[in-house]
Design a protein around this motif. Sequence first.
Motif, PDB file in Angstrom:
ATOM      1  N   THR A   1       0.856  -1.189   0.000  1.00  0.00           N
ATOM      2  CA  THR A   1       0.000   0.000   0.000  1.00  0.00           C
ATOM      3  C   THR A   1       0.894   1.241   0.000  1.00  0.00           C
ATOM      4  O   THR A   1       1.859   1.306   0.761  1.00  0.00           O
ATOM      5  N   ILE A   2       0.569   2.199  -0.870  1.00  0.00           N
ATOM      6  CA  ILE A   2       1.303   3.471  -0.881  1.00  0.00           C
ATOM      7  C   ILE A   2       0.546   4.448   0.014  1.00  0.00           C
ATOM      8  O   ILE A   2      -0.684   4.547  -0.077  1.00  0.00           O
ATOM      9  N   VAL A   3       1.265   5.155   0.877  1.00  0.00           N
ATOM     10  CA  VAL A   3       0.610   6.113   1.767  1.00  0.00           C
ATOM     11  C   VAL A   3       1.123   7.515   1.412  1.00  0.00           C
ATOM     12  O   VAL A   3       2.326   7.760   1.407  1.00  0.00           O
ATOM     13  N   ARG A   4       0.159   8.413   1.092  1.00  0.00           N
ATOM     14  CA  ARG A   4       0.518   9.717   0.544  1.00  0.00           C
ATOM     15  C   ARG A   4       0.034  10.820   1.487  1.00  0.00           C
ATOM     16  O   ARG A   4      -1.074  10.738   2.015  1.00  0.00           O
ATOM     17  N   GLY A   5       0.862  11.839   1.669  1.00  0.00           N
ATOM     18  CA  GLY A   5       0.458  12.974   2.506  1.00  0.00           C
ATOM     19  C   GLY A   5       1.646  13.540   3.259  1.00  0.00           C
ATOM     20  O   GLY A   5       2.789  13.181   2.976  1.00  0.00           O
ATOM     21  N   ASN A   6       1.352  14.417   4.204  1.00  0.00           N
ATOM     22  CA  ASN A   6       2.365  14.987   5.082  1.00  0.00           C
ATOM     23  C   ASN A   6       3.162  13.866   5.762  1.00  0.00           C
ATOM     24  O   ASN A   6       2.584  12.913   6.278  1.00  0.00           O
ATOM     25  N   ARG A   7       4.494  13.975   5.785  1.00  0.00           N
ATOM     26  CA  ARG A   7       5.312  12.806   6.170  1.00  0.00           C
ATOM     27  C   ARG A   7       5.088  12.341   7.599  1.00  0.00           C
ATOM     28  O   ARG A   7       5.181  11.159   7.903  1.00  0.00           O
TER      29      ARG A   7
ATOM     30  N   ARG B   1       2.166  12.608   9.234  1.00  0.00           N
ATOM     31  CA  ARG B   1       0.873  11.893   9.256  1.00  0.00           C
ATOM     32  C   ARG B   1       1.010  10.518   8.603  1.00  0.00           C
ATOM     33  O   ARG B   1       0.401   9.549   9.040  1.00  0.00           O
ATOM     34  N   VAL B   2       1.839  10.451   7.547  1.00  0.00           N
ATOM     35  CA  VAL B   2       2.082   9.166   6.887  1.00  0.00           C
ATOM     36  C   VAL B   2       2.687   8.190   7.892  1.00  0.00           C
ATOM     37  O   VAL B   2       2.239   7.047   8.037  1.00  0.00           O
ATOM     38  N   ALA B   3       3.685   8.651   8.637  1.00  0.00           N
ATOM     39  CA  ALA B   3       4.348   7.787   9.622  1.00  0.00           C
ATOM     40  C   ALA B   3       3.361   7.338  10.702  1.00  0.00           C
ATOM     41  O   ALA B   3       3.331   6.168  11.086  1.00  0.00           O
ATOM     42  N   GLU B   4       2.513   8.273  11.158  1.00  0.00           N
ATOM     43  CA  GLU B   4       1.523   7.912  12.184  1.00  0.00           C
ATOM     44  C   GLU B   4       0.557   6.847  11.668  1.00  0.00           C
ATOM     45  O   GLU B   4       0.266   5.879  12.347  1.00  0.00           O
ATOM     46  N   TYR B   5       0.110   7.051  10.430  1.00  0.00           N
ATOM     47  CA  TYR B   5      -0.823   6.095   9.824  1.00  0.00           C
ATOM     48  C   TYR B   5      -0.182   4.713   9.742  1.00  0.00           C
ATOM     49  O   TYR B   5      -0.780   3.706  10.146  1.00  0.00           O
ATOM     50  N   ILE B   6       1.038   4.667   9.243  1.00  0.00           N
ATOM     51  CA  ILE B   6       1.711   3.372   9.049  1.00  0.00           C
ATOM     52  C   ILE B   6       1.942   2.683  10.399  1.00  0.00           C
ATOM     53  O   ILE B   6       1.690   1.481  10.536  1.00  0.00           O
ATOM     54  N   LYS B   7       2.347   3.451  11.384  1.00  0.00           N
ATOM     55  CA  LYS B   7       2.588   2.843  12.715  1.00  0.00           C
ATOM     56  C   LYS B   7       1.300   2.292  13.315  1.00  0.00           C
ATOM     57  O   LYS B   7       1.286   1.212  13.875  1.00  0.00           O
ATOM     58  N   THR B   8       0.200   3.064  13.169  1.00  0.00           N
ATOM     59  CA  THR B   8      -1.093   2.594  13.688  1.00  0.00           C
ATOM     60  C   THR B   8      -1.501   1.292  13.001  1.00  0.00           C
ATOM     61  O   THR B   8      -1.907   0.324  13.652  1.00  0.00           O
ATOM     62  N   LYS B   9      -1.342   1.274  11.672  1.00  0.00           N
ATOM     63  CA  LYS B   9      -1.721   0.076  10.908  1.00  0.00           C
ATOM     64  C   LYS B   9      -0.866  -1.128  11.332  1.00  0.00           C
ATOM     65  O   LYS B   9      -1.380  -2.228  11.538  1.00  0.00           O
TER      66      LYS B   9
ATOM     67  N   ILE C   1       2.930  -7.651   4.609  1.00  0.00           N
ATOM     68  CA  ILE C   1       2.297  -6.354   4.394  1.00  0.00           C
ATOM     69  C   ILE C   1       3.415  -5.325   4.209  1.00  0.00           C
ATOM     70  O   ILE C   1       4.357  -5.277   5.005  1.00  0.00           O
ATOM     71  N   ILE C   2       3.308  -4.517   3.161  1.00  0.00           N
ATOM     72  CA  ILE C   2       4.329  -3.499   2.895  1.00  0.00           C
ATOM     73  C   ILE C   2       3.639  -2.142   2.778  1.00  0.00           C
ATOM     74  O   ILE C   2       2.633  -2.012   2.072  1.00  0.00           O
ATOM     75  N   TYR C   3       4.177  -1.126   3.481  1.00  0.00           N
ATOM     76  CA  TYR C   3       3.713   0.240   3.304  1.00  0.00           C
ATOM     77  C   TYR C   3       4.851   1.039   2.708  1.00  0.00           C
ATOM     78  O   TYR C   3       5.988   0.945   3.175  1.00  0.00           O
ATOM     79  N   SER C   4       4.564   1.812   1.670  1.00  0.00           N
ATOM     80  CA  SER C   4       5.597   2.675   1.105  1.00  0.00           C
ATOM     81  C   SER C   4       5.171   4.122   1.171  1.00  0.00           C
ATOM     82  O   SER C   4       4.005   4.452   0.898  1.00  0.00           O
ATOM     83  N   GLU C   5       6.094   4.998   1.530  1.00  0.00           N
ATOM     84  CA  GLU C   5       5.842   6.424   1.396  1.00  0.00           C
ATOM     85  C   GLU C   5       5.652   6.724  -0.090  1.00  0.00           C
ATOM     86  O   GLU C   5       6.297   6.097  -0.935  1.00  0.00           O
ATOM     87  N   ALA C   6       4.802   7.702  -0.403  1.00  0.00           N
ATOM     88  CA  ALA C   6       4.626   8.123  -1.799  1.00  0.00           C
ATOM     89  C   ALA C   6       5.806   9.019  -2.185  1.00  0.00           C
ATOM     90  O   ALA C   6       6.464   9.601  -1.329  1.00  0.00           O
ATOM     91  N   ILE C   7       6.080   9.087  -3.494  1.00  0.00           N
ATOM     92  CA  ILE C   7       7.144   9.941  -4.009  1.00  0.00           C
ATOM     93  C   ILE C   7       6.481  11.085  -4.771  1.00  0.00           C
ATOM     94  O   ILE C   7       5.444  10.874  -5.424  1.00  0.00           O
TER      95      ILE C   7
ATOM     96  N   GLY D   1      -2.442  -0.428  -7.590  1.00  0.00           N
ATOM     97  CA  GLY D   1      -3.302   0.754  -7.486  1.00  0.00           C
ATOM     98  C   GLY D   1      -3.726   1.115  -6.063  1.00  0.00           C
ATOM     99  O   GLY D   1      -4.500   2.049  -5.851  1.00  0.00           O
ATOM    100  N   GLN D   2      -3.222   0.388  -5.067  1.00  0.00           N
ATOM    101  CA  GLN D   2      -3.635   0.587  -3.670  1.00  0.00           C
ATOM    102  C   GLN D   2      -2.922   1.809  -3.048  1.00  0.00           C
ATOM    103  O   GLN D   2      -1.758   1.720  -2.651  1.00  0.00           O
ATOM    104  N   ILE D   3      -3.635   2.959  -3.007  1.00  0.00           N
ATOM    105  CA  ILE D   3      -3.046   4.180  -2.428  1.00  0.00           C
ATOM    106  C   ILE D   3      -3.976   4.741  -1.366  1.00  0.00           C
ATOM    107  O   ILE D   3      -5.197   4.764  -1.559  1.00  0.00           O
ATOM    108  N   VAL D   4      -3.403   5.174  -0.248  1.00  0.00           N
ATOM    109  CA  VAL D   4      -4.210   5.805   0.792  1.00  0.00           C
ATOM    110  C   VAL D   4      -3.725   7.237   0.960  1.00  0.00           C
ATOM    111  O   VAL D   4      -2.513   7.476   1.051  1.00  0.00           O
ATOM    112  N   ASP D   5      -4.646   8.201   0.967  1.00  0.00           N
ATOM    113  CA  ASP D   5      -4.269   9.596   1.253  1.00  0.00           C
ATOM    114  C   ASP D   5      -4.573   9.877   2.704  1.00  0.00           C
ATOM    115  O   ASP D   5      -5.664   9.598   3.187  1.00  0.00           O
ATOM    116  N   VAL D   6      -3.576  10.429   3.426  1.00  0.00           N
ATOM    117  CA  VAL D   6      -3.824  10.716   4.857  1.00  0.00           C
ATOM    118  C   VAL D   6      -3.626  12.205   5.131  1.00  0.00           C
ATOM    119  O   VAL D   6      -3.025  12.908   4.343  1.00  0.00           O
TER     120      VAL D   6
END
Length: 345
Positions: free
Chosen positions: A244-250, A252-260, A315-321, A340-345
């Motif tokens: 899953t790609i996680v896009r947004g302020n870095r 918030r991205v880190a918080e989202y990934i850690k929670t998940k 499970i892999i989370y990647s920061e968006a570029i 195509g799996q992208i999450v905007d946070v």
Amino acid sequence: MITKLVTIGSEQDLQKLEEAAKIMKDGGLVAFPTETVYGLGGDALQSDAAQKIYAAKGRPSDNPLIVHISRIEDLSKIAKNIPNEAYSLAEHFWPGPLTMIFDKRSCVPDSTTGGMDTVAVRMPSHPVALELIRRSGGFIAAPSANTSGRPSPTKASHVEEDLNGKIPMIVDGGSVGIGLESTIIDFTAPIPTILRPGFLTVEDFEPIIGEVRIDPGIIASDSKVKPKAPGMKYRHYAPGGALTIVRGNRKRVAEYIKTKAFEHGDSKKVCVLCLKCNENYYAHMEHLVLGNDMQEIAANLFSVLRICDDKKADIIYSEAIEETGLGRAIMNRLKKAAGGQIVDV
Ligand code: TXA
Ligand code: MG
């Protein structure tokens, strides 16, 4: 089949390519380095060679191959209706990471072009690739040398992982420089159209040839529009784990990934792909660094996706570029790997 490994480390070693050239002239396959990714080569004018390429990669045979040449004079032997703009781009960027599509001549077998009446042509800049093409008759069909669907190989060991025992020879020329496949531009369209983003971008082309379009089918991976390059429609470059790609302020991205990751608990192995500058957010988690800047990220991306498999990540989370310049090509590959799996946070 036993796969022979030949290492080329110096100019003198180029002599060793004679055996590789003979294999391809006889209709066999050889994997070799280019400046973008490793290619799986076979004589583009022998229809059996193309069949062997599809079989070794497990690739659908309606997905056309790129024909690699070593001299500009050879272009018009396999392609026709070549506009002046294409020659201008060739002058600037060949040899290099640029593939151009034209109407094909009848000497190119249908199996090489996946039944299409157009042909994709590229002149790579890697000295091993150029020498090998020259010695092998001048027209080498070469898709990336990975099993279909896996990340493209950026070193010989990646090719071995996928194709050992399936092809007679791998030429090892070290790690590639760019790490993402060539930019593809279609000159059969009324306005030249980019079908696959790569190291060279619209910004490189437009000052030379004027307006260039980007195929709507590749802009959004969730788009309903079908991409024009058949290969761009498949899920590709995909690691075994769910990405899953996680896009947004870095932050918030880190918080989202850690929670998940916390929610998954110990039942799943989670791995994070991040920029070097954000590494400290993930210090206490399994993580892999993509790089510092765009060029480094491009060079590392496929290798990092393969390491996720080595680590058996579920499970892999990647920061968006950021999707500018080379970032567009990086995100294109990452989105395909993520299906195509992208999450905007
Ligand atoms: O950098 C590269 O281009 C590498 C190295 C080895 O040169 N090659 C490579 O080939 O990436 P491959 O086969 O993995 O990707 C070729 C792409 C596919 O998406 C295919 O569908 C598209 O090019 N393609 C080839 N011929 C085409 C054609 N006539 N029309 C539209 N798309 C075409
Ligand atoms: Mg490929």
